[in-house]
Design a protein around this motif. Sequence first.
Motif, PDB file in Angstrom:
ATOM      1  N   GLY A   1      -2.452   4.157 -12.937  1.00 15.22           N
ATOM      2  CA  GLY A   1      -2.139   3.944 -11.542  1.00 15.22           C
ATOM      3  C   GLY A   1      -1.655   2.528 -11.276  1.00 15.22           C
TER       4      GLY A   1
ATOM      5  N   ASN B   1       1.906   6.412  -7.133  1.00 13.56           N
ATOM      6  CA  ASN B   1       0.732   7.067  -7.705  1.00 13.56           C
ATOM      7  C   ASN B   1       0.730   8.565  -7.424  1.00 13.56           C
ATOM      8  OD1 ASN B   1      -0.247   4.696  -8.822  1.00 13.56           O
ATOM      9  ND2 ASN B   1      -1.463   4.183  -7.009  1.00 13.56           N
ATOM     10  N   ASP B   2       1.167   8.946  -6.248  1.00 10.78           N
ATOM     11  CA  ASP B   2       1.259  10.371  -5.946  1.00 10.78           C
ATOM     12  C   ASP B   2       2.318  11.043  -6.824  1.00 10.78           C
ATOM     13  OD1 ASP B   2      -0.746  10.238  -4.054  1.00 10.78           O
ATOM     14  OD2 ASP B   2       0.622  10.121  -2.336  1.00 10.78           O
TER      15      ASP B   2
ATOM     16  N   ALA C   1      -7.258  -3.769  -0.512  1.00  8.60           N
ATOM     17  CA  ALA C   1      -6.410  -2.581  -0.636  1.00  8.60           C
ATOM     18  C   ALA C   1      -6.345  -2.118  -2.082  1.00  8.60           C
ATOM     19  CB  ALA C   1      -5.009  -2.881  -0.105  1.00  8.60           C
TER      20      ALA C   1
ATOM     21  N   ARG D   1      -9.103   5.602  -5.469  1.00 11.12           N
ATOM     22  CA  ARG D   1      -8.340   6.831  -5.257  1.00 11.12           C
ATOM     23  C   ARG D   1      -7.717   7.327  -6.562  1.00 11.12           C
ATOM     24  NH1 ARG D   1      -3.352   9.305  -3.185  1.00 11.12           N
ATOM     25  NH2 ARG D   1      -2.110   7.503  -3.799  1.00 11.12           N
ATOM     26  N   VAL D   2      -7.089   6.413  -7.346  1.00 10.10           N
ATOM     27  CA  VAL D   2      -6.374   6.876  -8.529  1.00 10.10           C
ATOM     28  C   VAL D   2      -7.339   7.341  -9.620  1.00 10.10           C
ATOM     29  CG1 VAL D   2      -4.363   5.437  -8.043  1.00 10.10           C
ATOM     30  CG2 VAL D   2      -6.119   4.578  -9.580  1.00 10.10           C
TER      31      VAL D   2
ATOM     32  N   LEU E   1      -1.572  -0.698  -8.433  1.00  9.19           N
ATOM     33  CA  LEU E   1      -2.381  -1.242  -7.341  1.00  9.19           C
ATOM     34  C   LEU E   1      -1.534  -2.132  -6.433  1.00  9.19           C
ATOM     35  CD1 LEU E   1      -5.624  -2.227  -9.299  1.00  9.19           C
ATOM     36  CD2 LEU E   1      -5.070  -0.064  -8.155  1.00  9.19           C
TER      37      LEU E   1
ATOM     38  N   ALA F   1       2.451   1.674  -3.439  1.00 13.30           N
ATOM     39  CA  ALA F   1       1.464   2.064  -4.443  1.00 13.30           C
ATOM     40  C   ALA F   1       1.087   3.535  -4.303  1.00 13.30           C
ATOM     41  CB  ALA F   1       0.223   1.181  -4.344  1.00 13.30           C
ATOM     42  N   ARG F   2       0.822   3.960  -3.111  1.00 14.17           N
ATOM     43  CA  ARG F   2       0.444   5.358  -2.894  1.00 14.17           C
ATOM     44  C   ARG F   2       1.598   6.293  -3.253  1.00 14.17           C
ATOM     45  NH1 ARG F   2      -4.327   6.303  -0.029  1.00 14.17           N
ATOM     46  NH2 ARG F   2      -3.530   8.362   0.560  1.00 14.17           N
TER      47      ARG F   2
ATOM     48  N   GLU G   1      -9.435  -0.133  -2.888  1.00 17.65           N
ATOM     49  CA  GLU G   1      -9.377   1.197  -2.274  1.00 17.65           C
ATOM     50  C   GLU G   1      -8.477   2.123  -3.089  1.00 17.65           C
ATOM     51  OE1 GLU G   1      -8.058   3.240   1.981  1.00 17.65           O
ATOM     52  OE2 GLU G   1      -8.583   1.102   1.915  1.00 17.65           O
ATOM     53  N   GLU G   2      -7.313   1.610  -3.503  1.00 16.01           N
ATOM     54  CA  GLU G   2      -6.396   2.447  -4.277  1.00 16.01           C
ATOM     55  C   GLU G   2      -6.916   2.690  -5.686  1.00 16.01           C
ATOM     56  OE1 GLU G   2      -2.851   4.770  -4.704  1.00 16.01           O
ATOM     57  OE2 GLU G   2      -4.157   4.131  -3.044  1.00 16.01           O
TER      58      GLU G   2
ATOM     59  N   VAL H   1       0.836  -1.206   0.000  1.00 18.82           N
ATOM     60  CA  VAL H   1       0.000   0.000   0.000  1.00 18.82           C
ATOM     61  C   VAL H   1       0.866   1.251   0.000  1.00 18.82           C
ATOM     62  CG1 VAL H   1      -1.617   1.353   1.375  1.00 18.82           C
ATOM     63  CG2 VAL H   1      -2.014  -1.085   1.029  1.00 18.82           C
TER      64      VAL H   1
END
Length: 315
Positions: A99, A81-82, A108, A115-116, A101, A77-78, A111-112, A74
Amino acid sequence: MRIDVHAHVWTDEYLDLLEGYGKTDTAVQRGLGAGLGDREIEARFELMDSAGVTHQVISAPPQSPHFADPAQAVRAARFVNDQYAEAVRRWPDRFLAFGSLPFPHTDAALEELARVLDQLGMVGVATTTSVLGRSAADPAYEPVFAELDRREAVLYVHPAGCGAGSPLISEHRLTWSIGAPIEDTVAIMQLILAGVPSRYPGMRIIASHLGGALPMLALRADHQVGWEAPDTPELPSAAARRLWYDSVGHGHTPALLAAVETFGADRIVLGTDFPYEDGDLFRTAVAYIEHAGLPGEQIRQILDRNAVDVLGLRL
C-alpha cells in the motif's frame, strides 16, 4: 512460490490524478506496459512465466501519493490503494501489493496504514527514500514506524527519483542511472544513524537495488561514525543486517555477490524492477542469481524462501 518484490503498476487514471495535483514527471511511467489493461496484463504474466516468477508485489513508488496538501495526498493514496486491491482480487495467484501512504501527513498515514493492512489485505506499505525533500528517517514518521513495528509489517523503501536532492545528479541526466542507488544508500544510512532498525526490530524494512552503494561502504561507515555521528546506536554494518534488500542489480554479478557477502544471503529477496527490466533483462534479473556461483542453498533462499518469510506469508 517465487515472489518478485520490486514490480510496479501505474494506470493512466492514477497518473492523471497525480498530474492534476501538480506532478510534472508522470510521462516517465506512461506507455511502459505497467498498467492493468488486458493486453498489458497478458504480456506481463507471460513474461513472469518465462522467468519462473509466480507472484509480484506491486508498488507505486516513485509515483507515490506524497503532496503538501493533505486532502490531495489522502485522495491519491486511497485511489491507488483501491486500484491495487482490485488488481489483487482479480489476479490473486499473480499479485500481492504494498500500500501507499499519504506522507508527509502522519495521522492520515496511520489511518491509511490500518485500512490497507486490515481491510485491503496488503502485505506491507511502500514509501520513497525521501518525501518532498524530507528524510525517510524524519522524526515525524516515528508513529508510523512504531505501528509497523507493532504489527511486524513490511516497509518497502524505493527511490523518489529526485537525484538525492542534488542538481549535480538531476541536472546532468543521472537521476536513474546512479541517482536512484545513491538515494537508496542515503536513506538506509539515515535510518541507521537515527537508530530506526534497532529501535523498531519488528518492522521489516526492504530496501531497493541491493542497498545501493552500501555493500561497498559498510566498513567505511563503521570507521567514520565514531567521530562523524557518535550517537549512532550500533555499527552501520550490524544495523544493515537488520534490513532486507531486493536483488535488482541489472544482471551485474559482482554487485550481487558483494551484497550477499555484506548482508547475508538470508537478507536478499528477488526483485526485477518491472517494467524497467523487461524482456530478456527481466529474465536475466532471475537467471543471474542462479548463475552467480552461489551455493545452491543460498540460491534457493534468495529466489524462493526469503520473500515468503519477510512478508509473513503462510503457504
